[in-house]
Design a protein around this motif. Structure first.
Motif, PDB file in Angstrom:
ATOM      1  N   SER A  57     -22.003 -24.424  -1.071  1.00  0.00           N
ATOM      2  CA  SER A  57     -23.446 -24.646  -0.947  1.00  0.00           C
ATOM      3  C   SER A  57     -24.044 -25.413  -2.107  1.00  0.00           C
ATOM      4  O   SER A  57     -25.267 -25.559  -2.169  1.00  0.00           O
ATOM      5  N   SER A  58     -23.221 -25.929  -3.016  1.00  0.00           N
ATOM      6  CA  SER A  58     -23.754 -26.648  -4.172  1.00  0.00           C
ATOM      7  C   SER A  58     -22.765 -27.720  -4.625  1.00  0.00           C
ATOM      8  O   SER A  58     -21.547 -27.480  -4.634  1.00  0.00           O
ATOM      9  N   LEU A  79     -22.988 -27.580   2.762  1.00  0.00           N
ATOM     10  CA  LEU A  79     -24.360 -27.953   3.032  1.00  0.00           C
ATOM     11  C   LEU A  79     -24.534 -29.460   2.942  1.00  0.00           C
ATOM     12  O   LEU A  79     -23.943 -30.115   2.079  1.00  0.00           O
ATOM     13  N   GLY A 101     -29.410 -23.427   4.165  1.00  0.00           N
ATOM     14  CA  GLY A 101     -28.935 -22.716   2.989  1.00  0.00           C
ATOM     15  C   GLY A 101     -27.723 -21.868   3.322  1.00  0.00           C
ATOM     16  O   GLY A 101     -27.024 -22.094   4.323  1.00  0.00           O
ATOM     17  N   THR A 118     -19.759 -20.073  -5.467  1.00  0.00           N
ATOM     18  CA  THR A 118     -21.176 -20.190  -5.774  1.00  0.00           C
ATOM     19  C   THR A 118     -21.413 -19.863  -7.243  1.00  0.00           C
ATOM     20  O   THR A 118     -20.479 -19.789  -8.042  1.00  0.00           O
ATOM     21  N   GLU A 125     -27.647 -14.632   0.611  1.00  0.00           N
ATOM     22  CA  GLU A 125     -27.898 -15.013   2.004  1.00  0.00           C
ATOM     23  C   GLU A 125     -26.628 -14.890   2.843  1.00  0.00           C
ATOM     24  O   GLU A 125     -26.676 -14.443   3.991  1.00  0.00           O
ATOM     25  N   ALA A 164     -35.649 -25.036  -5.625  1.00  0.00           N
ATOM     26  CA  ALA A 164     -34.535 -24.969  -4.675  1.00  0.00           C
ATOM     27  C   ALA A 164     -33.709 -23.704  -4.847  1.00  0.00           C
ATOM     28  O   ALA A 164     -32.657 -23.572  -4.223  1.00  0.00           O
ATOM     29  N   SER A 165     -34.170 -22.766  -5.684  1.00  0.00           N
ATOM     30  CA  SER A 165     -33.455 -21.502  -5.844  1.00  0.00           C
ATOM     31  C   SER A 165     -34.397 -20.457  -6.414  1.00  0.00           C
ATOM     32  O   SER A 165     -35.348 -20.789  -7.139  1.00  0.00           O
ATOM     33  N   HIS A 189     -36.943 -25.108  -0.964  1.00  0.00           N
ATOM     34  CA  HIS A 189     -35.788 -25.390  -0.108  1.00  0.00           C
ATOM     35  C   HIS A 189     -34.919 -24.142  -0.082  1.00  0.00           C
ATOM     36  O   HIS A 189     -34.480 -23.659  -1.121  1.00  0.00           O
ATOM     37  N   GLY A 190     -34.702 -23.596   1.109  1.00  0.00           N
ATOM     38  CA  GLY A 190     -33.864 -22.414   1.256  1.00  0.00           C
ATOM     39  C   GLY A 190     -34.682 -21.146   1.451  1.00  0.00           C
ATOM     40  O   GLY A 190     -35.727 -20.958   0.814  1.00  0.00           O
ATOM     41  N   THR A 193     -35.437 -18.935  -1.614  1.00  0.00           N
ATOM     42  CA  THR A 193     -36.440 -19.540  -2.500  1.00  0.00           C
ATOM     43  C   THR A 193     -37.841 -19.315  -1.951  1.00  0.00           C
ATOM     44  O   THR A 193     -38.775 -19.000  -2.690  1.00  0.00           O
TER      45      THR A 193
END
Length: 218
Positions: A57-58, A79, A101, A118, A125, A164-165, A189-190, A193
Protein backbone atom coordinates in the motif's frame (compact mmCIF):
# COMPACT_ATOMS: atom_id res chain seq x y z
CA UNK A 1 -5.95 28.84 -9.91
CA UNK A 2 -7.27 28.88 -6.35
CA UNK A 3 -5.17 31.53 -4.52
CA UNK A 4 -5.64 29.88 -1.12
CA UNK A 5 -2.49 27.92 -0.18
CA UNK A 6 -2.66 24.13 -0.13
CA UNK A 7 -0.36 22.49 2.43
CA UNK A 8 0.93 19.00 1.63
CA UNK A 9 1.82 16.90 4.66
CA UNK A 10 3.58 14.04 2.87
CA UNK A 11 7.17 13.08 3.66
CA UNK A 12 9.79 15.52 2.37
CA UNK A 13 11.17 13.14 -0.26
CA UNK A 14 7.73 12.80 -1.85
CA UNK A 15 6.91 16.49 -2.00
CA UNK A 16 8.77 17.65 -5.15
CA UNK A 17 6.74 15.27 -7.33
CA UNK A 18 3.47 16.21 -5.66
CA UNK A 19 4.19 19.93 -5.79
CA UNK A 20 4.97 19.78 -9.50
CA UNK A 21 1.76 17.86 -10.19
CA UNK A 22 -0.46 20.34 -8.36
CA UNK A 23 1.38 23.59 -9.19
CA UNK A 24 -0.78 24.40 -12.28
CA UNK A 25 -3.89 24.25 -10.09
CA UNK A 26 -2.91 25.44 -6.61
CA UNK A 27 -0.36 27.44 -4.64
CA UNK A 28 1.36 24.52 -2.91
CA UNK A 29 3.38 24.70 0.31
CA UNK A 30 5.36 21.70 1.61
CA UNK A 31 4.46 20.90 5.22
CA UNK A 32 6.05 17.48 5.79
CA UNK A 33 4.55 15.83 8.87
CA UNK A 34 6.13 12.42 8.38
CA UNK A 35 9.60 10.95 8.19
CA UNK A 36 10.54 7.31 7.70
CA UNK A 37 13.20 4.81 8.70
CA UNK A 38 13.56 1.38 7.11
CA UNK A 39 13.25 -1.65 9.39
CA UNK A 40 14.96 -5.01 8.80
CA UNK A 41 12.82 -7.54 6.98
CA UNK A 42 12.03 -10.58 9.16
CA UNK A 43 12.59 -14.11 7.93
CA UNK A 44 9.56 -15.03 5.83
CA UNK A 45 11.09 -18.07 4.16
CA UNK A 46 8.49 -20.37 5.73
CA UNK A 47 5.87 -18.77 3.49
CA UNK A 48 7.64 -19.28 0.18
CA UNK A 49 5.88 -22.54 -0.66
CA UNK A 50 2.45 -21.25 0.35
CA UNK A 51 -0.18 -19.51 -1.73
CA UNK A 52 0.27 -15.90 -0.62
CA UNK A 53 -1.60 -12.70 -1.45
CA UNK A 54 1.04 -9.97 -0.98
CA UNK A 55 -0.59 -6.60 -0.22
CA UNK A 56 1.41 -3.43 -0.84
CA UNK A 57 0.00 0.00 0.00
CA UNK A 58 2.99 2.35 -0.12
CA UNK A 59 5.91 3.07 -2.48
CA UNK A 60 8.14 2.89 0.60
CA UNK A 61 7.89 -0.92 0.63
CA UNK A 62 9.71 -1.32 -2.69
CA UNK A 63 13.12 -2.07 -1.18
CA UNK A 64 11.56 -4.65 1.15
CA UNK A 65 9.80 -6.36 -1.78
CA UNK A 66 13.09 -6.51 -3.68
CA UNK A 67 14.76 -8.12 -0.65
CA UNK A 68 11.84 -10.52 -0.21
CA UNK A 69 11.96 -11.56 -3.89
CA UNK A 70 8.40 -12.97 -3.96
CA UNK A 71 8.01 -16.37 -5.64
CA UNK A 72 6.24 -16.42 -8.98
CA UNK A 73 3.19 -18.20 -7.52
CA UNK A 74 2.51 -15.37 -5.06
CA UNK A 75 -0.13 -12.86 -6.14
CA UNK A 76 0.88 -9.21 -5.74
CA UNK A 77 -1.80 -6.58 -5.09
CA UNK A 78 -0.82 -2.91 -4.91
CA UNK A 79 -2.52 0.44 -4.59
CA UNK A 80 -2.73 2.54 -7.74
CA UNK A 81 -1.31 4.68 -9.04
CA UNK A 82 1.80 5.54 -6.98
CA UNK A 83 2.62 2.22 -5.32
CA UNK A 84 1.94 0.30 -8.51
CA UNK A 85 4.12 2.68 -10.53
CA UNK A 86 6.99 2.47 -8.04
CA UNK A 87 6.93 -1.32 -8.04
CA UNK A 88 6.80 -1.54 -11.82
CA UNK A 89 9.67 0.95 -12.13
CA UNK A 90 11.72 -1.39 -9.93
CA UNK A 91 10.89 -4.34 -12.21
CA UNK A 92 8.37 -5.92 -9.82
CA UNK A 93 5.20 -7.26 -11.38
CA UNK A 94 1.81 -6.19 -10.04
CA UNK A 95 -0.96 -8.73 -10.57
CA UNK A 96 -3.75 -6.37 -9.55
CA UNK A 97 -3.75 -2.59 -9.09
CA UNK A 98 -6.44 -1.29 -6.73
CA UNK A 99 -7.76 2.22 -6.10
CA UNK A 100 -8.35 3.23 -2.50
CA UNK A 101 -6.64 2.16 0.73
CA UNK A 102 -5.86 -0.93 2.74
CA UNK A 103 -9.49 -1.96 3.00
CA UNK A 104 -9.77 -1.90 -0.80
CA UNK A 105 -6.75 -4.21 -1.07
CA UNK A 106 -8.16 -6.64 1.48
CA UNK A 107 -11.58 -6.66 -0.19
CA UNK A 108 -10.20 -7.92 -3.51
CA UNK A 109 -7.70 -10.38 -2.06
CA UNK A 110 -8.31 -14.05 -2.69
CA UNK A 111 -8.32 -16.97 -0.28
CA UNK A 112 -4.58 -17.31 0.04
CA UNK A 113 -2.46 -16.36 3.03
CA UNK A 114 -2.56 -12.54 3.33
CA UNK A 115 0.75 -10.77 3.90
CA UNK A 116 0.83 -6.96 4.17
CA UNK A 117 4.10 -5.04 4.14
CA UNK A 118 3.53 -1.66 5.75
CA UNK A 119 4.71 0.81 8.40
CA UNK A 120 4.86 0.23 12.14
CA UNK A 121 1.57 2.17 12.34
CA UNK A 122 -0.17 0.53 9.39
CA UNK A 123 -2.43 -2.45 8.87
CA UNK A 124 -5.59 -1.46 10.75
CA UNK A 125 -7.81 -1.32 7.65
CA UNK A 126 -6.55 -4.68 6.37
CA UNK A 127 -6.86 -6.32 9.79
CA UNK A 128 -10.42 -5.03 10.18
CA UNK A 129 -11.42 -6.83 6.97
CA UNK A 130 -9.16 -9.84 7.34
CA UNK A 131 -8.18 -10.63 10.95
CA UNK A 132 -6.14 -13.54 9.62
CA UNK A 133 -3.74 -11.24 7.70
CA UNK A 134 -0.08 -11.23 8.66
CA UNK A 135 1.12 -7.64 9.11
CA UNK A 136 4.85 -6.99 8.73
CA UNK A 137 6.32 -3.57 9.49
CA UNK A 138 9.14 -2.75 7.07
CA UNK A 139 9.52 0.93 7.94
CA UNK A 140 9.02 3.14 10.99
CA UNK A 141 6.99 6.37 10.89
CA UNK A 142 8.24 9.40 12.82
CA UNK A 143 7.49 13.09 13.25
CA UNK A 144 9.82 15.90 12.05
CA UNK A 145 11.02 18.44 14.61
CA UNK A 146 9.18 21.36 13.03
CA UNK A 147 7.36 22.56 9.91
CA UNK A 148 9.09 24.80 7.33
CA UNK A 149 8.81 28.55 7.93
CA UNK A 150 6.99 28.91 4.59
CA UNK A 151 4.25 26.53 5.76
CA UNK A 152 3.89 28.31 9.09
CA UNK A 153 3.56 31.65 7.31
CA UNK A 154 0.99 30.22 4.86
CA UNK A 155 -1.21 29.32 7.83
CA UNK A 156 -1.48 32.94 8.96
CA UNK A 157 -4.44 33.41 6.58
CA UNK A 158 -6.88 31.02 4.87
CA UNK A 159 -5.29 27.72 3.88
CA UNK A 160 -6.26 24.19 2.83
CA UNK A 161 -4.40 21.07 3.92
CA UNK A 162 -4.12 17.53 2.57
CA UNK A 163 -3.53 14.36 4.59
CA UNK A 164 -2.97 10.79 3.44
CA UNK A 165 -2.60 9.01 6.79
CA UNK A 166 -3.85 9.26 10.38
CA UNK A 167 -0.27 9.74 11.59
CA UNK A 168 0.07 12.84 9.38
CA UNK A 169 -3.05 14.27 11.03
CA UNK A 170 -1.70 13.50 14.51
CA UNK A 171 1.69 15.03 13.74
CA UNK A 172 0.16 18.13 12.14
CA UNK A 173 -1.81 18.76 15.33
CA UNK A 174 1.43 18.37 17.30
CA UNK A 175 3.52 20.59 15.00
CA UNK A 176 0.89 23.29 14.40
CA UNK A 177 -1.34 23.50 17.49
CA UNK A 178 -4.70 25.12 16.84
CA UNK A 179 -4.20 25.38 13.06
CA UNK A 180 -6.26 22.35 12.00
CA UNK A 181 -9.37 24.05 13.34
CA UNK A 182 -8.58 27.17 11.29
CA UNK A 183 -8.07 25.41 7.94
CA UNK A 184 -10.58 26.38 5.26
CA UNK A 185 -10.72 22.85 3.85
CA UNK A 186 -9.23 19.53 4.91
CA UNK A 187 -8.66 16.95 2.16
CA UNK A 188 -8.04 13.29 2.92
CA UNK A 189 -7.06 10.13 1.11
CA UNK A 190 -8.05 6.81 2.68
CA UNK A 191 -10.79 5.80 5.07
CA UNK A 192 -8.64 5.80 8.20
CA UNK A 193 -7.45 9.33 7.40
CA UNK A 194 -11.02 10.53 6.99
CA UNK A 195 -11.86 8.97 10.36
CA UNK A 196 -8.87 10.66 12.02
CA UNK A 197 -9.94 14.09 10.77
CA UNK A 198 -13.55 13.56 11.75
CA UNK A 199 -12.43 12.57 15.25
CA UNK A 200 -10.84 16.04 15.39
CA UNK A 201 -14.19 17.57 14.52
CA UNK A 202 -13.28 18.41 10.94
CA UNK A 203 -15.40 18.09 7.81
CA UNK A 204 -13.45 16.28 5.11
CA UNK A 205 -13.26 16.49 1.32
CA UNK A 206 -11.87 13.60 -0.76
CA UNK A 207 -8.45 14.29 -2.24
CA UNK A 208 -6.18 11.95 -4.19
CA UNK A 209 -2.89 13.57 -5.16
CA UNK A 210 -3.03 11.71 -8.46
CA UNK A 211 -6.19 13.66 -9.33
CA UNK A 212 -5.40 17.40 -9.22
CA UNK A 213 -9.02 18.17 -10.08
CA UNK A 214 -9.95 17.09 -6.55
CA UNK A 215 -8.37 20.31 -5.27
CA UNK A 216 -9.89 22.78 -7.69
CA UNK A 217 -13.45 22.98 -6.40
CA UNK A 218 -15.09 23.77 -3.10
Amino acid sequence: MDPVPLLLTRAAEELPEMTAMLAPFRRVFPAPCLQFEELPLPDLSALREEKVELLLSSPRVVSAVIALNPPAHWRILALAPRTTAALQAAGIRVDKAVEGGGSALASVAGNGRLLLLTSDLGGAEVRAQRPDAQIVAVYRTGCPERLPDSAIQAMEADFDVHFASPSAVENFVRLAPGRLERARRCYAHGGSTVAALRSCGRAVLPGALGRPQDFTSG
